[in-house]
Structures are given as structure tokens and as C-alpha cells.
Design a protein around this motif. Structure first.
Motif, short mmCIF file in Angstrom:
data_model
loop_
_atom_site.label_atom_id
_atom_site.label_comp_id
_atom_site.label_asym_id
_atom_site.label_seq_id
_atom_site.Cartn_x
_atom_site.Cartn_y
_atom_site.Cartn_z
N THR A 104 2.22 3.46 6.77
CA THR A 104 2.22 2.18 6.04
C THR A 104 1.03 2.10 5.09
O THR A 104 1.16 1.65 3.93
CB THR A 104 2.19 1.03 7.04
N THR A 141 3.85 -7.86 -7.04
CA THR A 141 4.74 -8.44 -6.03
C THR A 141 5.80 -7.44 -5.58
O THR A 141 6.05 -7.25 -4.38
CB THR A 141 5.43 -9.69 -6.60
N THR A 192 5.69 -5.75 -1.86
CA THR A 192 6.83 -6.12 -1.00
C THR A 192 7.56 -4.87 -0.51
O THR A 192 7.91 -4.75 0.67
CB THR A 192 7.80 -7.01 -1.78
N GLN A 193 7.78 -3.93 -1.39
CA GLN A 193 8.45 -2.68 -0.98
C GLN A 193 7.63 -1.92 0.05
O GLN A 193 8.16 -1.42 1.05
CB GLN A 193 8.69 -1.81 -2.22
N GLY A 250 5.37 -3.18 2.10
CA GLY A 250 5.34 -3.93 3.36
C GLY A 250 6.63 -3.80 4.14
O GLY A 250 6.62 -3.64 5.37
N LEU A 251 7.77 -3.90 3.44
CA LEU A 251 9.05 -3.75 4.13
C LEU A 251 9.21 -2.34 4.72
O LEU A 251 9.67 -2.18 5.86
CB LEU A 251 10.20 -4.05 3.17
N ALA A 252 8.84 -1.35 3.92
CA ALA A 252 8.94 0.02 4.44
C ALA A 252 8.02 0.22 5.64
O ALA A 252 8.38 0.85 6.64
CB ALA A 252 8.62 1.03 3.33
N SER A 276 6.98 -2.10 7.74
CA SER A 276 7.56 -2.80 8.89
C SER A 276 8.68 -1.96 9.51
O SER A 276 8.82 -1.88 10.74
CB SER A 276 8.11 -4.15 8.45
N GLY A 277 9.47 -1.33 8.65
CA GLY A 277 10.52 -0.46 9.17
C GLY A 277 9.96 0.70 9.97
O GLY A 277 10.54 1.12 10.98
#
Length: 615
Positions: A191, A209, A213-214, A216-218, A220-221
Motif C-alpha cells: 500500500t 484525488t 483514491t486509486q 487507497g482502494l488498492a 484496502s484490497g
């Protein structure tokens, strides 16, 4: 004493060395383990106890770990080949990757393929080899993947290739093969790599942004993949341990069943519809052969004339789908003068249902003679107790009759009266002998006896019997004795052995011819645990209808015989664990009738070894 002061063999295992294979532990619930690995803990506890057998969880988990590790190594090699192939195909279609991407792809492919080809790197040795950041296996696999894939992602901001998804491989590998804390740390590193790449993109004027966001989402995954992979790996590990434990129990049960069946006195055959014997225990193979044992399973019942009746019985059982509970008698005719009747009980592998088809059945075989002998033995045991009680009660009246007859004899002067009194005396003596014989074998406590020299004892009894019977010993004697030159120790009472041998010699002389060597006495050491002596005679063979009753009490072919001689011999032999029986030898044998006694051998003490007579 602190943990640091403990000896190396007794120090507790550090929690950092624990992996997701902790599901093999006794508690097994990964939701409460946090950083702990019950697998690693149990592995260390086994190592702390020298001489203790390795736990099944350690062996199963190690095998599973190695298998999954090799799968990841192969996947990395395949991914390396795919990266290089993608560059080649892209170049063919006009996509020109940058030099850093080509260099990183080739370097990763070289490392991954080398580790896959070299056994040294393909086998990690133990699960804890990936539990430390500084271990060579972790650095060469998960650590290298993070570096290469992050580098590819940094080097391809404007490239047509997207390398973010490649970071799933090290995250997944860490989630499955490393401790939970280290797995979460790997997800955090991936991460951070994505966030760092996004920050580099911001410096290049990208949309903050969108990039954050990309990333952070990756990221989290990655954490979700780590947790799910660990839980699934733990669940699969528990299932495999449970399955292997059930398999081991099944193997132990099969081994136990095999041992029980092998030691059964009854014959057991597993036969299919085609008449093929798939399994047979030694007793069953022994019953199917006239002598010795038949060949080992599998073998075919069809085609052997002696087994024709048995094949018909199997076909009938399959056709009727039922069999009497007590079984049926099936004769086996091996030769004109060699036959055996078997009591056959058939059982199917499952209960019969409508339209069900049985493929195999189980045959339980018993020799009818053994069944009859067992039944007779039970009856004789009961009758023996009753006879002993009756004989005890007869003694007193007999003594009174004998005493009264003696008093009458003193006053009798008439020849007719004295003749009658002699008849009374003779029959009283005969009754006394019968009572003594019955009381001799009455149930009672057998006193401990020592070893005797059977060679010397038989020679001595033969000499005494020949003298009492008026038989001259020598080359032309009706009795020929063949004894070994060395002493053979057996467990038997000397007087009881004398009684058995005299009875057998008397019977042999009664029915044998008067030719030289018509009666033969032999002694041999059959095995290290048993010896056998036999009394053979050349008389007419005992009829088949008489043979089953030879050892029953009060059965005699002579009008004045009490029928207790062979019965007493058998009872005396059974007291000392010996066995007496009769067998009919082939027609070409000079002595067809053989009574043999199988006795237990014991070692003779130097003081017990005696010189024996030479016949």
C-alpha cells in the motif's frame, strides 16, 4: 529464571515465527490467534521433548506448506515468462516499452525461473523459514516481488501496461505462508508503494484525488486479500489435517481388522460373482487344500474340480440373495480317499434391497469335524463332571460288596458257590478300574510339573511295556522304536506320559499284525516349541464312521472294552497343553494307522538330562 537464561531446547517459541498454519493447533480457531500459530508452537513443543514421536499436525502442515510454497514458486516463474512474452508481443505490434521496464521484467523472470529450476530454492525446509524478514526465502520471493513490481509500476506512468495487479502475488503469498503480523506488514508495504507512486504522480502534475483514491482502494484490497487468504489457508489446513487424521484412523482400523482376520480359526474368503477369491486368511487357505495351504489370494475357484461344490454354493448364494444363518455343509473331494466337508456361512457386504446388486460376498468356513469336535467337547465336559460325581458315589457300595463277597468266600465250600463268588470278585475289580479311570480324569487342579526327557522316558516305558506284554525287543520284534540320539525336554508328568503311551501301545498291539515292525514308535522335534511322538500300526484302517468317536468315553468296538482308554489319553494330554489325534496315512504307507501326540518342548536343566536307553 528468565527466558533468555533457559537452555535452547527449553526456550518457548517466539510468536513471530508463527504462520497461518496455526490452524493445525489444538484450539484451531484462527479468529482468536492474533499473532499466534498453534502449528509452530506445537512444532517447537515436539522439539523440546527428545524421543517423542512427531505430531501428525507437524508432518501434515509441513507437507502442505511445502506444496503451497512450490505452487507459488511455479506461479512466479510462469508470471516471469508472461512478462517477457508480453514485452515481445507488444513490440511486434508496435508497443515500445521503456528500458527500465524491459530490464526489470527480464531480471524478475530470471530470478523467478532460477528459483523454480533450482531445488535448493524450491524447498523452504520448514514453515518458519518465511517467518522473518531477513530470511533468504522471504527476501528472494516476497521482498523481491515487492521491489520489482513497485519498480515496474513507477516506470510505467505513461506506458500502455498496468502493473498494479502484480502486487497481489506477494500479498497473497504472504497472507498464506507467513505469520499474520508479517502478512499485514507486507500488505502495508504494498500500500505504501502505491501511495508513493501516487505522490510521484502528483509531482508530475496528476490529479491528486484520483491518484490517492486509486492507491487507497488498492491498498484496502490488499489488506482484505491478506486476511481472507490467511483465513482460507487456515481452514484448508484444518480440513486437510482432519482428512489425514481420518485416513490414518481408517488405516489403523484396516490393519487391526486384517490382524484379527488373519488370526481367526475360521476360514474367511471374499468372493465375487465370477468366483474369484479376492482375499483369504490362512485358515481359509488351509481348509481349501488337502495338505498345507492353497495359493495366496487372489485366485479363481472355478476350474479346480475339488472346489466345484463350493463354486455352486457361491452361485446359489448370489442367485437366492439369502443363506441360512447356521450355514450349509459343502463337501470338497480332493481325491478318492481324501475329502473334507465344510460348514459354509455366507454374508453379503450390505443388506439386500430391492433391485440391489451384490458384487462380493464373505464366506466363513469351518471344518465340520471341528464343529462336531467342539460340540462333543462341550458335552463331554458336562458328562465328565457328572461321571466323576457318580464314580465317587459308587466307590463306597463297591467296597461293601467286595468286603461282603470276601466274607462269603471264607465260608463257602460248594464249588458252584465259589465259582459265582469269583465272578463277583472279577466284576467288582473291573468296576473299580472303571471308577479309578473316571476319577483319574475328573476336573481338578493340575499341579505344576517340570520338564522331563521324553527320549529317555519313552525308551523306559517301551522296555517295561515289552516285558509286561511278553514282547521281545530286537530286529525281529513286533515293536520297532525310533528315538533321537539327543534328549528332548517336554512339559508333561512322567506317570501320565507313561499312561498315555501304554494305552496307545496296547491298542496298536490289539489290532496290528504279528510281523516284525508291525508297531512303530517314533519321536521327533517338530519345531522349536513342539515335539511329537507317534504310535503307528499296520492294522486295518479305522472305518470313517468310527473315527469321529475314537476319543469319546464309553465308546469301544470290543464287547468287553470300557471305552475309556483313548478318552483318558486325550484328557491327560489336554492338562499339559498337548494334543492327541489320529490320522490315516496313504495306502502305500507300511503303517496306515497313526496316533500322534503333540507336546510342548521346554529346555532341560543339566540335572534333568538323563541317559536314555538305546533301542
Amino acid at each position: 529464571m528468565s527466558a533468555a537464561e533457559l537452555p535452547r531446547s527449553t526456550r518457548p517459541a517466539p510468536l513471530a515465527d508463527e504462520s497461518w498454519f496455526g490452524a493445525f493447533g489444538p484450539t484451531g480457531d484462527t479468529t482468536s490467534q492474533n499473532e499466534e500459530s498453534h502449528f509452530t508452537a506445537s512444532w517447537h513443543s515436539d522439539a523440546q521433548q527428545p524421543g517423542r514421536a512427531r505430531r501428525p499436525s507437524r508432518e501434515v502442515a509441513s507437507t502442505t506448506f511445502e506444496r503451497i510454497y512450490r505452487a507459488f514458486i511455479a506461479a512466479r516463474a510462469a508470471l516471469g515468462v508472461a512478462l517477457v512474452a508480453t514485452l515481445v508481443v507488444g513490440g511486434v505490434f508496435g508497443l515500445r516499452p521503456t528500458v527500465p521496464i524491459v530490464a526489470l521484467s527480464v531480471a524478475f523472470a530470471t530470478l523467478a525461473i532460477s528459483m523454480w529450476l533450482l531445488p535448493r530454492f524450491r524447498r523452504p525446509g520448514a514453515p518458519h523459514t518465511l517467518a522473518r524478514l531477513r530470511s533468504p526465502q522471504w527476501i528472494a520471493t516476497i521482498g523481491a516481488d515487492l521491489v520489482f513490481f513497485t519498480g515496474l509500476h513507477l516506470a510505467s506512468p505513461g506506458s500502455s501496461f498496468n502493473y498494479v495487479a502484480l502486487l497481489v502475488l506477494p500479498v497473497l503469498m504472504a497472507g498464506v505462508l507467513t505469520p499474520r503480523v508479517l502478512a499485514l506488514a507486507t500488505a502495508a508495504l504494498a500500500t505504501l508503494a502505491l501511495l508513493g507512486t501516487a505522490w510521484v504522480g502528483l509531482l508530475s502534475g496528476g490529479d491528486a484525488t484520483l491518484l490517492m483514491t486509486q492507491a487507497g482502494l488498492a491498498g484496502s484490497g490488499f489488506f482484505v486479500i491478506t486476511v481472507l487468504a490467511g483465513e482460507l489457508a487456515g481452514r484448508l489446513a484444518r480440513e486437510e489435517l482432519s482428512a489425514r487424521g481420518s485416513l490414518e484412523m481408517a488405516r489403523q482400523q484396516a490393519a487391526l481388522n486384517r490382524l484379527v482376520i488373519e488370526e481367526m480359526e475360521d476360514g474367511v474368503l471374499v468372493v465375487d460373482r465370477g468366483g474369484k477369491v479376492r482375499a483369504a486368511n490362512p485358515s481359509g487357505r488351509r481348509l481349501l487344500a488337502p495338505e498345507g495351504m492353497s495359493r495366496a489370494a487372489p485366485f479363481q475357484l472355478r476350474g479346480v474340480p475339488a472346489w466345484g461344490a463350493l463354486v455352486d454354493a457361491v452361485e446359489r448364494a448370489f442367485a437366492e440373495a439369502a443363506w441360512p444363518e447356521a450355514g450349509r455343509d459343502v463337501p470338497l473331494q480332493f481325491a478318492p480317499d481324501s475329502h473334507r466337508t465344510l460348514r459354509v456361512r455366507v454374508r453379503f457386504t450390505r443388506k439386500r434391497e430391492p433391485r440391489a446388486s451384490e458384487e462380493v460376498c464373505v464366506l466363513f468356513l469351518e471344518d465340520v469335524r471341528s464343529v462336531a469336535a467342539r460340540s462333543r467337547q462341550e458335552k463331554l465336559a458336562a458328562m465328565g463332571r457328572v461321571s466323576a460325581g457318580i464314580a465317587h458315589e459308587i466307590r463306597n457300595p463297591l467296597a461293601a460288596i467286595a468286603q461282603a463277597n470276601a466274607l462269603l468266600t471264607e465260608d463257602a465250600t460248594d464249588p458252584g458257590q465259589r465259582q459265582l463268588m469269583r465272578m463277583v470278585t472279577e466284576n467288582v475289580e473291573r468296576l473299580k478300574r472303571i471308577v479309578d479311570d473316571v476319577m483319574e480324569v475328573a476336573p481338578g487342579r493340575v499341579q505344576d510339573v517340570g520338564a522331563i526327557d521324553a527320549t529317555a522316558q519313552l525308551a523306559e516305558v517301551c522296555g517295561e511295556w515289552a516285558q509286561a506284554a511278553g514282547v521281545q525287543l530286537g530286529e525281529q520284534s513286533v515293536l520297532r522304536v525310533e528315538l533321537p540320539s539327543e534328549p528332548i525336554g517336554v512339559m508333561f508328568d512322567a506317570e501320565h506320559l507313561r499312561r498315555v503311551l501304554v494305552n496307545l501301545l496296547d491298542n496298536a498291539r490289539r489290532y496290528a499284525s504279528h510281523r516284525p515292525g508291525a508297531i512303530l514308535l517314533t519321536l521327533r522335534a517338530a519345531t522349536e516349541a513342539h515335539a511329537e511322538f507317534s504310535v503307528l500300526s499296520d492294522g486295518a484302517p479305522i472305518p470313517a464312521d468310527v473315527e469321529p468317536y475314537l476319543f469319546e468315553p464309553f465308546f469301544s468296538t470290543r464287547s468287553r472294552g470300557a471305552g475309556l482308554g483313548l478318552y483318558i489319553c486325550r484328557e491327560l494330554c489336554e492338562r499339559y497343553g498337548a494334543r492327541i489325534d489320529y490320522r490315516l496315512l496313504p495306502p502305500d504307507a507300511p503303517h496306515r494307522n497313526e496316533f500322534f501326540v503333540d507336546v510342548r518342548r521346554v529346555a532341560l536343566q543339566p540335572s534333568e538330562a538323563r541317559l536314555h536307553l538305546t533301542s
